[in-house]
Scaffold this active site. Sequence first.
Site, short mmCIF file in Angstrom:
data_model
loop_
_atom_site.label_atom_id
_atom_site.label_comp_id
_atom_site.label_asym_id
_atom_site.label_seq_id
_atom_site.Cartn_x
_atom_site.Cartn_y
_atom_site.Cartn_z
N GLY A 1 -18.76 -1.58 0.00
CA GLY A 1 -19.08 -1.61 -1.58
C GLY A 1 -18.11 -0.39 -2.21
CE1 TYR B 1 -3.27 -2.79 0.34
CE2 TYR B 1 -3.44 -2.41 2.69
CZ TYR B 1 -3.83 -3.10 1.52
OH TYR B 1 -4.82 -4.10 1.57
#
Length: 344
Positions: A214, A63
């Site tokens: 989501g 990341y």
Amino acid sequence: MSEQLEMPRVKLGTQGLEVSKLGYGCMGLTGNYNPPVPEDEGIAIIKEAFNKGITFFDTSNIYGVNFANEYLVGKALKQLPREKIQLATKFGVVKVTPSEVIVKGSPEYARSSCEDSLKRLGVDYIDLYYIHRIDTTVPIEETMEELKKLVGEGKIKYIGLSEASPDTIKRAHAVHPISALQMEYSLWTRDIEEEIIPLCRELGIGIVPYSPVGRGFFAGKAIVESVPPNSSLEYHPRFTGQNFDKNKDIYFRIEKLAKKHECTPAQLALAWVLHQGDDVVPIPGTTKMKNLHENIGAVKVKLTKDDLKEVSDAVPINEVAGSKTPTEALERVSWRFANTPLPK
């Protein structure tokens, strides 16, 4: 004064790992869906999450640019009581481009990645060390044997898998108990319900859903708020073109139900995931304090069996338009393609 929320604690796996019922995914602090946030802001968000009862923090060596995320998390940890934090990081994804994802799971790589993460994070041990994606050229047993040694040396406490297939989960767990499986799981991504969740329950493995809102969709990202420029969501199949126009209906249905439950759509989507079991610990990420507080508030949203069914039914999976994975390269390293060769 807003009432102080008592954050529940739950166990992941059967080895003794105990975490806050809601975790925090640190990835976004160093860019992906949004531009990276200034370091002091990132540290402030991590500290605020801790002050509000979140003790489970998730990062990875892939990341951010030049390991920025692990460095940032390490700096934040310096200002927090280490023994009260459950720190998760990952190894295995070496490179991500739009056309390919390079994954490495050799024992040597597992060990050197762990040593490097310990240095960057500035800690003596990692609470939960995940294999981030499965290297389908290396028998999973070989990677696991090395991780088992790292447990024996006290460098890691618990072992996790991410995006692993049922066969890989079983074989890994036979070498050393797996404490947690990290998978994408949300109202509009439920492909793990059929086989993977039952398998985890049978083996006593906790489930850590990533992207539980989501990828921000149920928070109104791209519908109420626009997608930030240079965000990876600009290319996501579910957020673009005709797919997106179809998916908007789903958002508005959840928005309507959220009013009924006197919460926000994001809180309802997150509460649905939180209610999937005591062994389910979602790790939503955010770069904004306001959203962090909103996510934490989802823990207070109580849903009955009937409520859960009503929320599920508002998002019929066959009506969700577009693939859950942003690129074909990422799809190829997802759990469906994660079997490894048998040991020689």
